[in-house]
Design an enzyme around this catalytic site. Sequence first.
Site, PDB file in Angstrom:
ATOM      1  N   GLY A 107       7.196   1.562   3.297  1.00 39.75           N
ATOM      2  CA  GLY A 107       8.365   1.731   2.426  1.00 39.75           C
ATOM      3  C   GLY A 107       8.076   1.494   0.952  1.00 39.75           C
ATOM      4  N   SER A 108       6.838   1.796   0.518  1.00 41.94           N
ATOM      5  CA  SER A 108       6.513   1.508  -0.887  1.00 41.94           C
ATOM      6  C   SER A 108       7.451   2.266  -1.840  1.00 41.94           C
ATOM      7  CB  SER A 108       5.050   1.836  -1.194  1.00 41.94           C
ATOM      8  OG  SER A 108       4.825   3.207  -1.038  1.00 41.94           O
ATOM      9  N   GLY A 168       3.485   3.752   5.335  1.00 47.49           N
ATOM     10  CA  GLY A 168       4.547   3.484   6.309  1.00 47.49           C
ATOM     11  C   GLY A 168       5.262   2.169   6.069  1.00 47.49           C
ATOM     12  N   ASP A 186      14.605   3.092   5.556  1.00 49.30           N
ATOM     13  CA  ASP A 186      13.676   2.393   4.646  1.00 49.30           C
ATOM     14  C   ASP A 186      14.435   1.701   3.518  1.00 49.30           C
ATOM     15  OD1 ASP A 186      11.829   3.616   6.252  1.00 49.30           O
ATOM     16  OD2 ASP A 186      10.638   4.459   4.627  1.00 49.30           O
ATOM     17  N   PRO A 197       0.831  -1.209   0.000  1.00 50.73           N
ATOM     18  CA  PRO A 197       0.000   0.000   0.000  1.00 50.73           C
ATOM     19  C   PRO A 197       0.871   1.266   0.000  1.00 50.73           C
ATOM     20  CG  PRO A 197      -0.604  -1.472   1.827  1.00 50.73           C
ATOM     21  CD  PRO A 197       0.617  -2.054   1.177  1.00 50.73           C
ATOM     22  N   ALA A 251      10.624   3.261  -1.458  1.00 51.17           N
ATOM     23  CA  ALA A 251      11.961   2.663  -1.526  1.00 51.17           C
ATOM     24  C   ALA A 251      11.903   1.302  -2.223  1.00 51.17           C
ATOM     25  CB  ALA A 251      12.549   2.524  -0.124  1.00 51.17           C
ATOM     26  N   ALA A 252      10.796   0.580  -2.044  1.00 50.61           N
ATOM     27  CA  ALA A 252      10.670  -0.730  -2.707  1.00 50.61           C
ATOM     28  C   ALA A 252      10.524  -0.558  -4.217  1.00 50.61           C
ATOM     29  CB  ALA A 252       9.477  -1.495  -2.130  1.00 50.61           C
TER      30      ALA A 252
HETATM   31  C1  MEV Z   1       9.708   6.342   7.825  1.00 46.85           C
HETATM   32  O1  MEV Z   1       9.518   4.999   7.427  1.00 46.85           O
HETATM   33  C2  MEV Z   1      10.587   6.398   9.041  1.00 46.85           C
HETATM   34  C3  MEV Z   1      10.857   7.794   9.570  1.00 46.85           C
HETATM   35  O2  MEV Z   1      11.680   7.645  10.734  1.00 46.85           O
HETATM   36  C4  MEV Z   1      11.561   8.663   8.554  1.00 46.85           C
HETATM   37  C5  MEV Z   1      12.987   8.222   8.290  1.00 46.85           C
HETATM   38  O3  MEV Z   1      13.587   7.505   9.078  1.00 46.85           O
HETATM   39  O4  MEV Z   1      13.507   8.640   7.257  1.00 46.85           O
HETATM   40  C6  MEV Z   1       9.586   8.511  10.000  1.00 46.85           C
END
Ligand code: MEV
Length: 332
Positions: free
Chosen positions: A125-126, A123, A170, A119, A128-129
Amino acid sequence: MGGLIYFSAVRCADAHQINYMETVSAPAKIILLGEHAVVYGQPSLAVPLSSLRTYAEIVNLPKGSGLKVVAADLNNQEFYVNSASQEIDSPLFTAAWLLLNHLDCPPPDATITLHSDIPIASGMGSGAAITTALFRALLLALNQSLSSEKLNALAYEVEKIHHGTPSGIDNTVIVFEQPIYFVRGQPIERLTIGKPFVLLVGNTGIGSSTKSVVSDVRTLYEANVEFITEKFNSIGELVRSGRKAIELGDHLNLGKIMYDNHQFLQEISVSSPSLDMLVDAARTSGALGAKLSGAGRGGNMIALVSPDKAPTIKNALLEAGAVQVYQTIVGK
Ligand code: MEV
């Protein structure tokens, strides 16, 4: 980075047969402990979610066809890259450009089609994936290889373009696809899982921009440096204790640490009513621990559960408004 894009005359090998199809991929990620504080130098723990992935399918085309990148389920993005492409405002284009320039290769003659089961803005990591899967596809089409360290460094460059001041956690957990103990700017440490544990990942269904949440935290930090630094230090302590609990297989303690971490995340204003509702539902239905995971304000939360209670807690999360609940075993 603007204007025309030129590639050197060096010809990179294009070794695959025409119409040959291959697929590469990259996983989602879950932050177990330490998000946000990790941007300010504190440690954080993250694991890959290998069952949820972004796929890139490569079909090699006749010479001279150029590169076409299609991402139908990502806002219908579709673009061509040839040896004199104009820059376009697309994260995928930027990523492709960055890798080709690094390799000093012209675009391969291929179509790369991306599909993501992860999704977006949740949160997990879409972004970066997707970058990592696209990099792997380009490398394959060009018959080139790069070390994971180099791939990770390039993926971090793309993250910086799109997320402002990311910590790099990520891209690192996604490229290496291993549980990690991560401190910004330091060598990656592998996280040892003493005893596998079950996590439920509850999706609020509310999209959240990592960039804007990270930037809001920065504003809060700049207005209250001492107060927020104290919160980050406390989160850092929890992460170090959490690492020990994971190594020892002490799930009871890990659960308590997760609840405490969630409280600090509430205090730095990155939780939301829907995330708090899911965390409360997990707690009252018997989870060992729960917290938001990732940037917050939406996206996902995680709950640490004993296997026998997983179905009950999963139902409680759905009743409390989760649009989806994934179950995964970490360390198996
Ligand atoms: C995002 O997946 C994690 C955060 O800590 C941002 C980051 O580390 O770059 C919110």
